[in-house]
Design an enzyme around this catalytic site. Structure first.
Site, PDB file in Angstrom:
ATOM      1  N   ASN A  97       0.798  -1.100  -0.018  1.00 28.30           N
ATOM      2  CA  ASN A  97       0.008   0.097  -0.013  1.00 28.30           C
ATOM      3  C   ASN A  97       1.008   1.237   0.077  1.00 28.30           C
ATOM      4  O   ASN A  97       1.971   1.175   0.570  1.00 28.30           O
ATOM      5  CB  ASN A  97      -0.918  -0.088   1.201  1.00 28.30           C
ATOM      6  CG  ASN A  97      -1.846  -1.136   1.216  1.00 28.30           C
ATOM      7  OD1 ASN A  97      -2.095  -1.688   0.063  1.00 28.30           O
ATOM      8  ND2 ASN A  97      -2.397  -1.749   2.369  1.00 28.30           N
ATOM      9  N   VAL A  98       0.443   2.001  -0.570  1.00 28.56           N
ATOM     10  CA  VAL A  98       1.181   3.428  -0.782  1.00 28.56           C
ATOM     11  C   VAL A  98       0.569   4.660   0.028  1.00 28.56           C
ATOM     12  O   VAL A  98       0.934   5.722  -0.176  1.00 28.56           O
ATOM     13  CB  VAL A  98       1.454   3.827  -2.369  1.00 28.56           C
ATOM     14  CG1 VAL A  98       2.202   2.852  -3.206  1.00 28.56           C
ATOM     15  CG2 VAL A  98      -0.012   4.023  -2.833  1.00 28.56           C
ATOM     16  N   HIS A 114       5.774  -0.763  -2.737  1.00 29.08           N
ATOM     17  CA  HIS A 114       5.395  -0.048  -3.835  1.00 29.08           C
ATOM     18  C   HIS A 114       5.395   1.398  -3.742  1.00 29.08           C
ATOM     19  O   HIS A 114       4.997   2.134  -4.758  1.00 29.08           O
ATOM     20  CB  HIS A 114       3.929  -0.510  -4.235  1.00 29.08           C
ATOM     21  CG  HIS A 114       4.094  -1.988  -4.717  1.00 29.08           C
ATOM     22  ND1 HIS A 114       2.868  -2.732  -4.902  1.00 29.08           N
ATOM     23  CD2 HIS A 114       4.840  -2.643  -4.982  1.00 29.08           C
ATOM     24  CE1 HIS A 114       3.090  -3.833  -4.996  1.00 29.08           C
ATOM     25  NE2 HIS A 114       4.455  -3.904  -5.549  1.00 29.08           N
ATOM     26  N   CYS A 122      12.206  13.005  -9.419  1.00 28.62           N
ATOM     27  CA  CYS A 122      12.160  13.583 -10.685  1.00 28.62           C
ATOM     28  C   CYS A 122      12.182  12.376 -11.684  1.00 28.62           C
ATOM     29  O   CYS A 122      12.815  11.221 -11.498  1.00 28.62           O
ATOM     30  CB  CYS A 122      13.242  14.335 -10.698  1.00 28.62           C
ATOM     31  SG  CYS A 122      13.511  15.107 -12.312  1.00 28.62           S
ATOM     32  N   CYS A 147      16.375  20.367 -12.375  1.00 25.84           N
ATOM     33  CA  CYS A 147      17.014  19.981 -13.705  1.00 25.84           C
ATOM     34  C   CYS A 147      15.807  20.659 -14.594  1.00 25.84           C
ATOM     35  O   CYS A 147      15.979  20.190 -16.214  1.00 25.84           O
ATOM     36  CB  CYS A 147      17.286  18.668 -13.644  1.00 25.84           C
ATOM     37  SG  CYS A 147      15.731  17.326 -13.953  1.00 25.84           S
ATOM     38  N   GLY A 188      -5.260  -9.146   2.869  1.00 27.04           N
ATOM     39  CA  GLY A 188      -5.908  -8.082   2.084  1.00 27.04           C
ATOM     40  C   GLY A 188      -5.270  -7.786   0.698  1.00 27.04           C
ATOM     41  O   GLY A 188      -5.007  -6.608   0.231  1.00 27.04           O
ATOM     42  N   SER A 190      -4.570  -9.823  -3.371  1.00 30.38           N
ATOM     43  CA  SER A 190      -5.125 -10.423  -4.441  1.00 30.38           C
ATOM     44  C   SER A 190      -4.257 -11.576  -4.832  1.00 30.38           C
ATOM     45  O   SER A 190      -4.388 -12.736  -5.467  1.00 30.38           O
ATOM     46  CB  SER A 190      -5.830  -9.814  -5.507  1.00 30.38           C
ATOM     47  OG  SER A 190      -4.529  -9.041  -6.314  1.00 30.38           O
TER      48      SER A 190
HETATM   49  C1  BJW Z   1      -9.950  -7.443   1.680  1.00 30.28           C
HETATM   50  C2  BJW Z   1     -10.707  -6.349   2.207  1.00 30.28           C
HETATM   51  C3  BJW Z   1     -11.049  -6.340   3.648  1.00 30.28           C
HETATM   52  C4  BJW Z   1     -11.090  -6.203   0.006  1.00 30.28           C
HETATM   53  N1  BJW Z   1     -10.244  -7.219   4.427  1.00 30.28           N
HETATM   54  N2  BJW Z   1      -9.457  -8.343   2.337  1.00 30.28           N
HETATM   55  C5  BJW Z   1       5.831 -12.894 -12.865  1.00 30.28           C
HETATM   56  C6  BJW Z   1       4.544 -13.009 -13.383  1.00 30.28           C
HETATM   57  C7  BJW Z   1       3.917 -12.362 -14.145  1.00 30.28           C
HETATM   58  C8  BJW Z   1       3.898 -10.970 -14.170  1.00 30.28           C
HETATM   59  C9  BJW Z   1       5.066 -10.598 -13.534  1.00 30.28           C
HETATM   60  C10 BJW Z   1       6.076 -11.225 -12.679  1.00 30.28           C
HETATM   61  N3  BJW Z   1       7.141 -10.555 -12.365  1.00 30.28           N
HETATM   62  C11 BJW Z   1       6.673  -9.404 -12.729  1.00 30.28           C
HETATM   63  C12 BJW Z   1       5.732  -9.199 -13.335  1.00 30.28           C
HETATM   64  C13 BJW Z   1       5.237  -7.933 -14.064  1.00 30.28           C
HETATM   65  C14 BJW Z   1       4.077  -7.188 -12.934  1.00 30.28           C
HETATM   66  C15 BJW Z   1       2.987  -8.055 -12.389  1.00 30.28           C
HETATM   67  O1  BJW Z   1       3.038  -8.591 -11.443  1.00 30.28           O
HETATM   68  N4  BJW Z   1       1.827  -8.241 -13.151  1.00 30.28           N
HETATM   69  C16 BJW Z   1       0.917  -9.112 -12.991  1.00 30.28           C
HETATM   70  C17 BJW Z   1      -0.406  -8.012 -12.838  1.00 30.28           C
HETATM   71  C18 BJW Z   1       0.779 -10.267 -13.681  1.00 30.28           C
HETATM   72  N5  BJW Z   1       5.223  -6.734 -12.108  1.00 30.28           N
HETATM   73  C19 BJW Z   1       5.872  -5.748 -11.885  1.00 30.28           C
HETATM   74  O2  BJW Z   1       5.762  -4.920 -12.943  1.00 30.28           O
HETATM   75  C20 BJW Z   1       6.566  -5.373 -10.538  1.00 30.28           C
HETATM   76  N6  BJW Z   1       8.029  -5.127 -11.116  1.00 30.28           N
HETATM   77  C21 BJW Z   1       8.695  -5.945 -11.233  1.00 30.28           C
HETATM   78  O3  BJW Z   1       8.617  -7.067 -11.032  1.00 30.28           O
HETATM   79  O4  BJW Z   1      10.017  -5.384 -12.003  1.00 30.28           O
HETATM   80  C22 BJW Z   1      10.747  -6.401 -12.643  1.00 30.28           C
HETATM   81  C23 BJW Z   1       9.902  -7.159 -13.804  1.00 30.28           C
HETATM   82  C24 BJW Z   1       9.250  -6.300 -14.821  1.00 30.28           C
HETATM   83  C25 BJW Z   1       8.621  -6.880 -15.634  1.00 30.28           C
HETATM   84  C26 BJW Z   1       8.732  -8.362 -16.164  1.00 30.28           C
HETATM   85  C27 BJW Z   1       9.441  -9.001 -14.912  1.00 30.28           C
HETATM   86  C28 BJW Z   1      10.077  -8.440 -14.125  1.00 30.28           C
HETATM   87  C29 BJW Z   1       6.114  -3.988 -10.034  1.00 30.28           C
HETATM   88  C30 BJW Z   1       4.646  -4.164  -9.474  1.00 30.28           C
HETATM   89  C31 BJW Z   1       4.251  -3.031  -8.969  1.00 30.28           C
HETATM   90  C32 BJW Z   1       2.880  -2.810  -8.899  1.00 30.28           C
HETATM   91  N7  BJW Z   1       2.459  -1.510  -8.421  1.00 30.28           N
HETATM   92  C33 BJW Z   1       0.984  -1.387  -8.323  1.00 30.28           C
HETATM   93  C34 BJW Z   1       0.620   0.099  -8.866  1.00 30.28           C
HETATM   94  C35 BJW Z   1       0.984   1.201  -8.148  1.00 30.28           C
HETATM   95  C36 BJW Z   1       0.070   2.134  -8.480  1.00 30.28           C
HETATM   96  C37 BJW Z   1      -0.779   2.772  -7.307  1.00 30.28           C
HETATM   97  O5  BJW Z   1      -0.573   2.480  -6.300  1.00 30.28           O
HETATM   98  O6  BJW Z   1      -0.815   4.033  -7.678  1.00 30.28           O
HETATM   99  O7  BJW Z   1       0.633  -1.565  -7.004  1.00 30.28           O
HETATM  100  S1  BJW Z   1      -0.116  -2.312  -9.008  1.00 30.28           S
HETATM  101  C38 BJW Z   1      -1.385  -2.219  -7.871  1.00 30.28           C
HETATM  102  O8  BJW Z   1      -1.554  -3.734  -7.309  1.00 30.28           O
HETATM  103  C39 BJW Z   1      -0.855  -1.511  -6.668  1.00 30.28           C
HETATM  104  C40 BJW Z   1      -0.973  -2.674  -5.481  1.00 30.28           C
HETATM  105  O9  BJW Z   1       0.159  -2.392  -4.516  1.00 30.28           O
HETATM  106  C41 BJW Z   1      -0.694  -3.999  -6.252  1.00 30.28           C
HETATM  107  C42 BJW Z   1      -1.274  -5.042  -5.401  1.00 30.28           C
HETATM  108  O10 BJW Z   1      -2.734  -5.179  -5.306  1.00 30.28           O
HETATM  109  P1  BJW Z   1      -3.363  -5.647  -4.029  1.00 30.28           P
HETATM  110  O11 BJW Z   1      -2.977  -4.935  -2.784  1.00 30.28           O
HETATM  111  O12 BJW Z   1      -3.076  -7.197  -3.785  1.00 30.28           O
HETATM  112  O13 BJW Z   1      -4.991  -5.270  -4.082  1.00 30.28           O
HETATM  113  P2  BJW Z   1      -5.975  -5.935  -4.967  1.00 30.28           P
HETATM  114  O14 BJW Z   1      -6.978  -5.004  -5.159  1.00 30.28           O
HETATM  115  O15 BJW Z   1      -5.570  -6.578  -6.149  1.00 30.28           O
HETATM  116  O16 BJW Z   1      -6.466  -6.814  -4.102  1.00 30.28           O
HETATM  117  C43 BJW Z   1      -7.026  -6.584  -2.892  1.00 30.28           C
HETATM  118  C44 BJW Z   1      -7.679  -7.831  -1.936  1.00 30.28           C
HETATM  119  O17 BJW Z   1      -8.125  -7.611  -0.774  1.00 30.28           O
HETATM  120  C45 BJW Z   1      -8.795  -8.679  -2.720  1.00 30.28           C
HETATM  121  O18 BJW Z   1      -8.440  -9.918  -2.904  1.00 30.28           O
HETATM  122  C46 BJW Z   1     -10.125  -8.533  -1.955  1.00 30.28           C
HETATM  123  O19 BJW Z   1     -10.756  -9.886  -1.929  1.00 30.28           O
HETATM  124  C47 BJW Z   1      -9.278  -8.137  -0.523  1.00 30.28           C
HETATM  125  N8  BJW Z   1     -10.133  -7.433   0.208  1.00 30.28           N
HETATM  126  N9  BJW Z   1     -11.571  -5.705   1.286  1.00 30.28           N
HETATM  127  C48 BJW Z   1      -9.550  -8.162   3.825  1.00 30.28           C
HETATM  128  N10 BJW Z   1     -11.591  -5.302   4.295  1.00 30.28           N
HETATM  129 ZN    ZN Z   2      15.124  16.581 -11.728  1.00 29.01          ZN
END
Ligand code: BJW
Ligand code: ZN
Length: 243
Positions: A97-98, A114, A122, A147, A188, A190
């Site tokens: 979480n951010v 994240h 920058c 810059c 919390g 996915s």
């Molecule tokens: C509750 C609830 C309650 C609701 N109580 N539960 C390997 C395989 C495939 C792909 C990749 C891989 N390795 C890397 C990748 C690419 C990519 C990736 O993972 N893609 C997938 C979508 C397939 N990963 C990356 O690009 C990462 N970088 C990286 O690995 O660099 C090297 C590399 C790059 C490219 C290829 C290979 C290697 C970086 C990932 C950065 C993610 N950033 C984000 C966006 C930030 C934007 C922002 O915040 O503004 O971060 S993505 C977005 O998802 C955000 C979140 O932190 C992140 C995770 O989501 P989260 O927290 O799980 O939320 P939800 O909404 O998905 O789920 C909520 C859950 O809570 C649900 O299940 C509900 O049921 C539950 N819930 N209420 C309990 N009250």
């Molecule tokens: Zn700069």
């Protein structure tokens, strides 16, 4: 239900995702259907998206900053603070979480995997990221004093590397050899975004016990030894037995 025992022989790694902030009123990602104002999240949360339309990206993050500015931690965040007070250095919280809510609640041993919504960096020079609560709702792209390049939120976007220091801190906690028993709890999240989704397997390789607390089944539920289905704000406060 068997309790999560936190005693003097336990070290606990917690991974949180958007679901933990949901009860504070912060929307989750998959909850938005992966869309913001009909744009795929990847279009506003990737370096390519920023290149193509930095103004759109700043509108998105301005809305997120405004939405997260006044929200308050919930009982799920508070439970993690109590666990950390009990365990001290045998506790580490890795959050995707951010929104800064764990720090607001009082958690101290936090890895912001994240990035942070209230920090800016920058896009064009290596100056240090800085605290920033300003919003640009009309999509004005702020400029770097150093810059003249474009500023961007200090967030790890799709396709970007996570901070190697952050990953090392998590890895060292998992492999630490101090005679304690490793427990991992994800809440919390996915389980769809990597590398966070793979932490459960690293913990299993280190023979740790693994717990998932989530409202719905996650993409990696079957990798966990224990799955407690429910809302984190209700489950976490009663899950652990502090010994
Ligand atoms: C509750 C609830 C309650 C609701 N109580 N539960 C390997 C395989 C495939 C792909 C990749 C891989 N390795 C890397 C990748 C690419 C990519 C990736 O993972 N893609 C997938 C979508 C397939 N990963 C990356 O690009 C990462 N970088 C990286 O690995 O660099 C090297 C590399 C790059 C490219 C290829 C290979 C290697 C970086 C990932 C950065 C993610 N950033 C984000 C966006 C930030 C934007 C922002 O915040 O503004 O971060 S993505 C977005 O998802 C955000 C979140 O932190 C992140 C995770 O989501 P989260 O927290 O799980 O939320 P939800 O909404 O998905 O789920 C909520 C859950 O809570 C649900 O299940 C509900 O049921 C539950 N819930 N209420 C309990 N009250
Ligand atoms: Zn700069």
């Amino acid at each position: 239900m068997e309790p999560l025992v936190l005693d003097s022989k336990t070290r606990l790694l917690v991974l949180t995702g958007a679901g933990v902030s949901a009860e504070s009123g912060v929307p989750t990602f998959r909850g938005m259907d992966g869309l913001w104002e009909n744009h795929p999240v990847e279009a506003v949360a990737s370096p390519q998206g920023f290149e193509a339309n930095p103004s759109l990206v700043w509108r998105f993050y301005s809305q997120r900053r405004a939405g997260a500015a006044d929200v308050k931690p919930n009982p799920g965040h508070d439970a993690l603070v109590r666990w950390e007070e009990h365990l001290g250095d045998r506790f580490l919280l890795a959050t995707q979480n951010v929104d800064g809510l764990h720090t607001k609640a009082g958690s101290r041993r936090v890895v912001d995997m994240h990035g942070n919504l209230f920090r800016t960096k920058c896009a064009d020079c290596p100056r240090e990221p800085f605290a920033d609560t300003t919003v640009h709702p009309s999509g004005t792209v702020p400029r770097c004093d150093g810059c003249g390049g474009r500023l961007r939120p200090d967030i790890v976007w799709f396709g970007e590397m996570l901070d190697p220091g952050d990953l090392a801190r998590i890895g060292e906690f998992i492999t630490r050899k101090d005679g304690t028993r490793l427990v991992f709890l994800a809440a919390g999240t996915s389980g769809a975004v990597w590398p966070a989704a793979g932490i459960v397997d690293e913990v299993r390789s280190a023979r740790g016990d693994t717990w998932l607390v989530n409202y719905e089944s996650a993409a990696n539920t079957e990798r966990f030894h224990h799955f407690v289905q429910g809302l984190s704000g209700q489950v976490l406060p009663t899950l652990a037995k502090l010994v």
